[in-house]
Design a protein around this motif. Sequence first.
Motif, PDB file in Angstrom:
ATOM      1  N   TYR A 243      33.199  41.654  25.461  1.00 49.02           N
ATOM      2  CA  TYR A 243      31.935  42.347  25.711  1.00 49.02           C
ATOM      3  C   TYR A 243      30.767  41.366  25.593  1.00 49.02           C
ATOM      4  CZ  TYR A 243      28.081  45.674  25.095  1.00 49.02           C
ATOM      5  OH  TYR A 243      26.894  46.370  25.213  1.00 49.02           O
ATOM      6  N   HIS A 244      30.042  41.172  26.708  1.00 54.22           N
ATOM      7  CA  HIS A 244      28.899  40.249  26.772  1.00 54.22           C
ATOM      8  C   HIS A 244      29.266  38.873  26.219  1.00 54.22           C
ATOM      9  CE1 HIS A 244      25.590  43.571  27.160  1.00 54.22           C
ATOM     10  NE2 HIS A 244      26.509  43.605  28.122  1.00 54.22           N
ATOM     11  N   SER A 245      30.486  38.437  26.511  1.00 55.46           N
ATOM     12  CA  SER A 245      31.019  37.201  25.943  1.00 55.46           C
ATOM     13  C   SER A 245      30.475  35.955  26.636  1.00 55.46           C
ATOM     14  CB  SER A 245      32.549  37.223  26.061  1.00 55.46           C
ATOM     15  OG  SER A 245      33.087  35.968  25.784  1.00 55.46           O
ATOM     16  N   ASP A 246      30.276  34.900  25.828  1.00 53.19           N
ATOM     17  CA  ASP A 246      29.852  33.608  26.379  1.00 53.19           C
ATOM     18  C   ASP A 246      30.926  33.037  27.298  1.00 53.19           C
ATOM     19  OD1 ASP A 246      27.526  33.740  24.918  1.00 53.19           O
ATOM     20  OD2 ASP A 246      28.251  32.480  23.275  1.00 53.19           O
ATOM     21  N   THR A 247      32.168  33.366  27.018  1.00 48.38           N
ATOM     22  CA  THR A 247      33.285  32.899  27.845  1.00 48.38           C
ATOM     23  C   THR A 247      33.170  33.427  29.270  1.00 48.38           C
ATOM     24  OG1 THR A 247      34.734  32.824  25.908  1.00 48.38           O
ATOM     25  CG2 THR A 247      35.794  32.900  28.056  1.00 48.38           C
ATOM     26  N   ILE A 248      32.802  34.707  29.387  1.00 50.58           N
ATOM     27  CA  ILE A 248      32.642  35.307  30.717  1.00 50.58           C
ATOM     28  C   ILE A 248      31.375  34.781  31.384  1.00 50.58           C
ATOM     29  CG2 ILE A 248      32.528  37.465  32.009  1.00 50.58           C
ATOM     30  CD1 ILE A 248      35.113  37.138  30.446  1.00 50.58           C
ATOM     31  N   LYS A 249      30.290  34.704  30.613  1.00 45.65           N
ATOM     32  CA  LYS A 249      29.027  34.206  31.167  1.00 45.65           C
ATOM     33  C   LYS A 249      29.183  32.813  31.761  1.00 45.65           C
ATOM     34  CE  LYS A 249      25.935  36.577  27.887  1.00 45.65           C
ATOM     35  NZ  LYS A 249      25.022  36.363  26.741  1.00 45.65           N
ATOM     36  N   SER A 250      29.993  31.994  31.112  1.00 41.53           N
ATOM     37  CA  SER A 250      30.153  30.595  31.534  1.00 41.53           C
ATOM     38  C   SER A 250      31.265  30.404  32.559  1.00 41.53           C
ATOM     39  CB  SER A 250      30.441  29.719  30.306  1.00 41.53           C
ATOM     40  OG  SER A 250      29.415  29.841  29.345  1.00 41.53           O
ATOM     41  N   ASN A 251      31.829  31.509  33.037  1.00 43.04           N
ATOM     42  CA  ASN A 251      32.877  31.452  34.076  1.00 43.04           C
ATOM     43  C   ASN A 251      34.061  30.571  33.664  1.00 43.04           C
ATOM     44  OD1 ASN A 251      31.456  33.054  36.118  1.00 43.04           O
ATOM     45  ND2 ASN A 251      30.052  31.319  36.225  1.00 43.04           N
ATOM     46  N   LEU A 252      34.557  30.782  32.450  1.00 39.24           N
ATOM     47  CA  LEU A 252      35.634  29.934  31.929  1.00 39.24           C
ATOM     48  C   LEU A 252      37.018  30.564  32.052  1.00 39.24           C
ATOM     49  CD1 LEU A 252      33.877  28.450  28.776  1.00 39.24           C
ATOM     50  CD2 LEU A 252      34.217  27.393  31.015  1.00 39.24           C
ATOM     51  N   ILE A 253      37.087  31.806  32.552  1.00 42.70           N
ATOM     52  CA  ILE A 253      38.396  32.405  32.841  1.00 42.70           C
ATOM     53  C   ILE A 253      38.811  31.963  34.238  1.00 42.70           C
ATOM     54  CG2 ILE A 253      39.720  34.530  33.093  1.00 42.70           C
ATOM     55  CD1 ILE A 253      38.776  34.029  30.237  1.00 42.70           C
ATOM     56  N   ASP A 254      39.932  31.273  34.331  1.00 42.25           N
ATOM     57  CA  ASP A 254      40.356  30.720  35.627  1.00 42.25           C
ATOM     58  C   ASP A 254      40.818  31.804  36.586  1.00 42.25           C
ATOM     59  OD1 ASP A 254      39.952  27.969  34.892  1.00 42.25           O
ATOM     60  OD2 ASP A 254      41.734  28.133  33.643  1.00 42.25           O
ATOM     61  N   HIS A 255      41.584  32.773  36.066  1.00 43.37           N
ATOM     62  CA  HIS A 255      42.126  33.818  36.941  1.00 43.37           C
ATOM     63  C   HIS A 255      42.115  35.174  36.233  1.00 43.37           C
ATOM     64  CE1 HIS A 255      43.570  30.608  39.559  1.00 43.37           C
ATOM     65  NE2 HIS A 255      44.163  30.061  38.510  1.00 43.37           N
ATOM     66  N   TYR A 256      41.426  36.147  36.839  1.00 46.10           N
ATOM     67  CA  TYR A 256      41.542  37.542  36.408  1.00 46.10           C
ATOM     68  C   TYR A 256      42.664  38.148  37.242  1.00 46.10           C
ATOM     69  CZ  TYR A 256      36.900  36.986  34.291  1.00 46.10           C
ATOM     70  OH  TYR A 256      35.840  36.570  33.532  1.00 46.10           O
ATOM     71  N   ILE A 257      43.764  38.482  36.594  1.00 50.48           N
ATOM     72  CA  ILE A 257      44.945  38.897  37.341  1.00 50.48           C
ATOM     73  C   ILE A 257      45.141  40.405  37.226  1.00 50.48           C
ATOM     74  CG2 ILE A 257      47.429  38.597  37.606  1.00 50.48           C
ATOM     75  CD1 ILE A 257      47.120  35.796  36.465  1.00 50.48           C
ATOM     76  N   PRO A 258      45.028  41.112  38.350  1.00 49.77           N
ATOM     77  CA  PRO A 258      45.215  42.573  38.322  1.00 49.77           C
ATOM     78  C   PRO A 258      46.694  42.944  38.369  1.00 49.77           C
ATOM     79  CG  PRO A 258      44.662  41.869  40.545  1.00 49.77           C
ATOM     80  CD  PRO A 258      44.670  40.628  39.692  1.00 49.77           C
ATOM     81  N   PHE A 259      47.104  43.854  37.504  1.00 52.90           N
ATOM     82  CA  PHE A 259      48.443  44.427  37.554  1.00 52.90           C
ATOM     83  C   PHE A 259      48.314  45.808  38.189  1.00 52.90           C
ATOM     84  CE2 PHE A 259      49.137  40.915  34.930  1.00 52.90           C
ATOM     85  CZ  PHE A 259      50.505  40.687  34.818  1.00 52.90           C
ATOM     86  N   LEU A 260      48.823  45.922  39.392  1.00 48.76           N
ATOM     87  CA  LEU A 260      48.625  47.125  40.196  1.00 48.76           C
ATOM     88  C   LEU A 260      49.369  48.315  39.587  1.00 48.76           C
ATOM     89  CD1 LEU A 260      49.071  45.583  43.770  1.00 48.76           C
ATOM     90  CD2 LEU A 260      47.018  45.643  42.336  1.00 48.76           C
ATOM     91  N   PRO A 261      48.830  49.526  39.765  1.00 47.82           N
ATOM     92  CA  PRO A 261      49.541  50.716  39.272  1.00 47.82           C
ATOM     93  C   PRO A 261      50.877  50.847  39.984  1.00 47.82           C
ATOM     94  CG  PRO A 261      47.759  51.330  40.761  1.00 47.82           C
ATOM     95  CD  PRO A 261      47.593  49.872  40.501  1.00 47.82           C
ATOM     96  N   MET A 262      51.870  51.353  39.283  1.00 48.37           N
ATOM     97  CA  MET A 262      53.229  51.355  39.812  1.00 48.37           C
ATOM     98  C   MET A 262      53.578  52.656  40.515  1.00 48.37           C
ATOM     99  SD  MET A 262      55.097  49.284  36.750  1.00 48.37           S
ATOM    100  CE  MET A 262      56.481  48.800  37.748  1.00 48.37           C
TER     101      MET A 262
END
Length: 333
Positions: A243-262
């Motif tokens: 939530y309002h994380s510096d990690t997200i603000k700084s774009n440091l997550i390389d891949h947001y991976i969606p797991f599709l509903p089954m």
Amino acid sequence: MSFKSILFTTLVLSLTKSVISFSFGEFFHDNVVCLFGECCGRKQIKADFYKLENLLYYNIYGQHLANKIVIAAMKSHWDSPHAQKALTLSFHGWPGSGKNYITRFIKESVYLKGSNSRFVHHFMGRVHFPQEKDVPLYRENLYNWIKGNVSECPYQIFIFDEVDKMPDRVLDVIKPMIDYNENVDKVDYRKCVFIFLSNTGGSIITRETLKLWKEGIKREDIQLKHFEQHISKGVFNEKGGFYHSDTIKSNLIDHYIPFLPMEMEHVRLCIVNLFEMRQIKKPSEEAITEVLDFIEWGPEPERKYSKTGCKRLSQKVALVAHKYRKSNSKEEL
């Protein structure tokens, strides 16, 4: 023999002994110590991505996006001699969609000891970070734990499960470790892998998947671009570890991976697989249907996706298998 000759011979013998001693020591370490223990280094940590590919292909159903991205990301990071930063993967989706399963297969493929490797560290939101008032203490302990372990071996995997159940700001402490830094406080984190698991974004992913289905887009043609921005915004604005994380603000997550509903077909494959794990090779349609009856489907009115994915199916399969086993053969239920 002259004094110089004696001195030269002594020096050669001394150097030879040192070389033999060093070679034996290296041989003993690599072939005895590391055989019974667990050592750091590319010789001992033989990441087998062919194995990972097979494990995902045969055990993860309906998650073509996750399978493809995880394999490519892990291989490219591991094979790169000059990684610029630690690899960061963030898994999102409804419970039972395969997030923990894929994480387990990553551990099994990278380390010979899998989940029991001393280079694997698994944190649970509700277990390890339960109290919001203790955030400063959690941050200090987490920083010291990660730093201490990476100081001993750079090839570490850190897994943060239930990120959505963590107090916010806890994960800000790892920002320097996953940023583009050669070292932080004299420690290099660039060979590490950080994996975050969260139910956050599950509803967004389901809504977008349903929308694409209504537009006539086949499931296998769905791409990461359909979800990534939606997930990152949702994670940043929803209560939890990011939530309002510096990690997200700084774009440091390389891949947001969606797991599709089954869908039904994926859940059926899970059920058949679970029966096979119980040595029941050909479960009857009646047995499969009985397990499916336990599942709740949504969203309304389409009721196209399992709300719990393949979660809790193991117990239901066990129940059905026990019921029918007495009157049917072991091979064909």
